[in-house]
Design a protein around this motif. Structure first.
Motif, short mmCIF file in Angstrom:
data_model
loop_
_atom_site.label_atom_id
_atom_site.label_comp_id
_atom_site.label_asym_id
_atom_site.label_seq_id
_atom_site.Cartn_x
_atom_site.Cartn_y
_atom_site.Cartn_z
N ASP A 189 76.23 -19.15 40.51
CA ASP A 189 75.27 -19.54 39.53
C ASP A 189 74.11 -18.97 39.85
O ASP A 189 73.45 -19.45 40.97
N SER B 282 67.85 -1.68 21.65
CA SER B 282 67.44 -2.40 20.48
C SER B 282 68.44 -3.59 20.31
O SER B 282 69.19 -4.15 21.16
N GLY C 58 75.61 -10.62 35.73
CA GLY C 58 76.01 -10.74 34.49
C GLY C 58 77.08 -9.91 34.02
O GLY C 58 77.27 -9.61 32.81
N1 LIG Z 1 70.95 -9.86 22.15
C1 LIG Z 1 70.35 -8.86 21.73
O1 LIG Z 1 70.17 -8.14 20.57
C2 LIG Z 1 69.45 -8.05 22.88
C3 LIG Z 1 68.51 -7.14 22.65
C4 LIG Z 1 67.96 -6.35 23.90
C5 LIG Z 1 68.24 -6.83 25.09
N2 LIG Z 1 69.00 -7.77 25.32
C6 LIG Z 1 68.95 -8.32 26.84
O2 LIG Z 1 70.38 -7.62 27.06
C7 LIG Z 1 71.05 -8.38 28.29
C8 LIG Z 1 72.58 -8.47 27.88
O3 LIG Z 1 72.96 -8.92 26.66
P1 LIG Z 1 74.52 -9.22 26.65
O4 LIG Z 1 74.73 -9.08 25.07
O5 LIG Z 1 75.32 -8.74 27.66
O6 LIG Z 1 74.35 -10.95 27.03
P2 LIG Z 1 75.42 -11.89 27.33
O7 LIG Z 1 76.77 -11.42 26.86
O8 LIG Z 1 74.86 -13.20 26.78
O9 LIG Z 1 75.69 -12.00 28.84
C9 LIG Z 1 74.90 -12.61 29.55
C10 LIG Z 1 75.58 -12.76 31.02
O10 LIG Z 1 74.49 -13.38 31.91
C11 LIG Z 1 75.41 -14.34 32.49
N3 LIG Z 1 74.78 -15.62 32.89
C12 LIG Z 1 73.84 -16.47 32.02
N4 LIG Z 1 73.48 -17.36 32.83
C13 LIG Z 1 73.98 -17.28 34.07
C14 LIG Z 1 73.87 -17.89 35.31
N5 LIG Z 1 73.15 -19.20 35.24
N6 LIG Z 1 74.39 -17.62 36.62
C15 LIG Z 1 75.34 -16.42 36.47
N7 LIG Z 1 75.29 -15.71 35.29
C16 LIG Z 1 74.67 -15.79 34.27
C17 LIG Z 1 76.45 -14.77 31.66
O11 LIG Z 1 77.68 -15.26 32.11
P3 LIG Z 1 78.58 -16.20 31.16
O12 LIG Z 1 79.59 -15.23 31.00
O13 LIG Z 1 79.27 -17.12 32.21
O14 LIG Z 1 77.91 -16.93 30.31
C18 LIG Z 1 76.73 -13.45 31.15
O15 LIG Z 1 77.58 -12.47 32.07
C19 LIG Z 1 70.12 -9.65 28.30
O16 LIG Z 1 69.25 -9.59 29.44
C20 LIG Z 1 69.43 -9.58 26.93
O17 LIG Z 1 68.18 -10.30 27.11
C21 LIG Z 1 69.61 -8.54 24.21
#
Ligand SMILES: NC(=O)c1ccc[n+]([C@@H]2O[C@H](COP(=O)([O-])OP(=O)(O)OC[C@H]3O[C@@H](n4cnc5c(N)ncnc54)[C@H](OP(=O)(O)O)[C@@H]3O)[C@@H](O)[C@H]2O)c1
Length: 217
Positions: free
Chosen positions: A51, A153, A7
């Motif tokens: 992927d 959070s 990621g």
């Molecule tokens: N959003 C919230 O408020 C929140 C709160 C608590 C915890 N979290 C957790 O925090 C984590 C990261 O958050 P973030 O903001 O960094 O998320 P993000 O910006 O959506 O990043 C997700 C990453 O996963 C990659 N990914 C998704 N599908 C994939 C696939 N099939 N193969 C390879 N890579 C893939 C994406 O690649 P691409 O760049 O190609 O899309 C991106 O690099 C997540 O696990 C989420 O559950 C989120």
């Protein structure tokens, strides 16, 4: 230190890559979109294109080989239940299996507060996401790896403050992605923090002090 981020192009992943590079670490990871190659190269990262949905186990183990730590910060980002299960659930299982196969024991998982947004009466998709994340926490915490589960959070993109609240139990509020990435970087460089679930919110304790307090427990 050599760190592999699953990621690496994400909101947390890319911030973490930049911070680790600035600290002098070697950083690599998995990304799925060749349009992002240039950006990764520009920060000194040579990542593996693949992927998580379809990557062959040998491809993932080859990519991870030689790393000192794995960070899983990928996520389906509110996609369908099928995608949530495939990335936030099975993606973690695949990454744990690959790390074990190549003998990398240090594993950081970006998870979520199980009670996030209880007050908002979220839809079934969100409840499914919370359940999948919890199962991933269970799988990693029951593994023989040297794991740390970090539950941030609700994430915000405003610039980081350099201060946080970090502990085994916190009230769910908000936290900036910059501060999550900086906390992960500090944890990666603090081997004494091991086999702990940590909850992270915005707060007033400097990140190095907050991590230091956990490591001395
Ligand atoms: N959003 C919230 O408020 C929140 C709160 C608590 C915890 N979290 C957790 O925090 C984590 C990261 O958050 P973030 O903001 O960094 O998320 P993000 O910006 O959506 O990043 C997700 C990453 O996963 C990659 N990914 C998704 N599908 C994939 C696939 N099939 N193969 C390879 N890579 C893939 C994406 O690649 P691409 O760049 O190609 O899309 C991106 O690099 C997540 O696990 C989420 O559950 C989120």
């Amino acid at each position: 230190m050599k760190v592999f981020i699953v990621g690496i192009t994400g909101g947390i992943g890319l911030r973490l890559a930049r911070i680790l590079k600035a600290r002098g670490d070697e950083v690599h990871g998995l990304y799925r979109n060749s349009n992002q190659t240039k950006e990764l190269n520009s920060i000194g990262v040579t990542a593996t294109l693949g992927d998580l949905l379809s990557i062959e186990p040998e491809h993932l183990t080859d990519a991870m080989r030689g790393s000192n730590a794995i960070v899983f910060s990928a996520g389906a980002g509110g996609g369908s239940n099928t995608m949530t299960k495939a990335i936030d659930g099975e993606g973690v299982s695949k990454s744990i299996a690959a790390a074990r196969l190549v003998g990398i024991s240090r594993f950081f998982l970006v998870s979520v507060f199980p009670e996030a947004w209880r007050e908002r009466h979220m839809d079934e998709g969100f409840e499914h996401y919370i359940t999948v994340k919890k199962h991933a926490d269970i799988e990693l915490s029951q593994s023989d790896l040297d794991w740390v589960i970090l539950r941030p959070s609700a994430l915000k993109n405003e610039p980081g403050t350099g201060t946080i609240n970090l502990g085994v139990a916190q009230i769910h509020t908000e936290v900036r992605r910059d501060d999550v990435a900086a906390t992960l970087a500090e944890l990666i460089h603090t081997p004494a923090v091991s086999r702990k679930i940590l909850e992270l919110t915005e707060g007033s304790t400097p990140i190095s002090k907050a991590v230091g307090a956990i490591s001395s427990h």
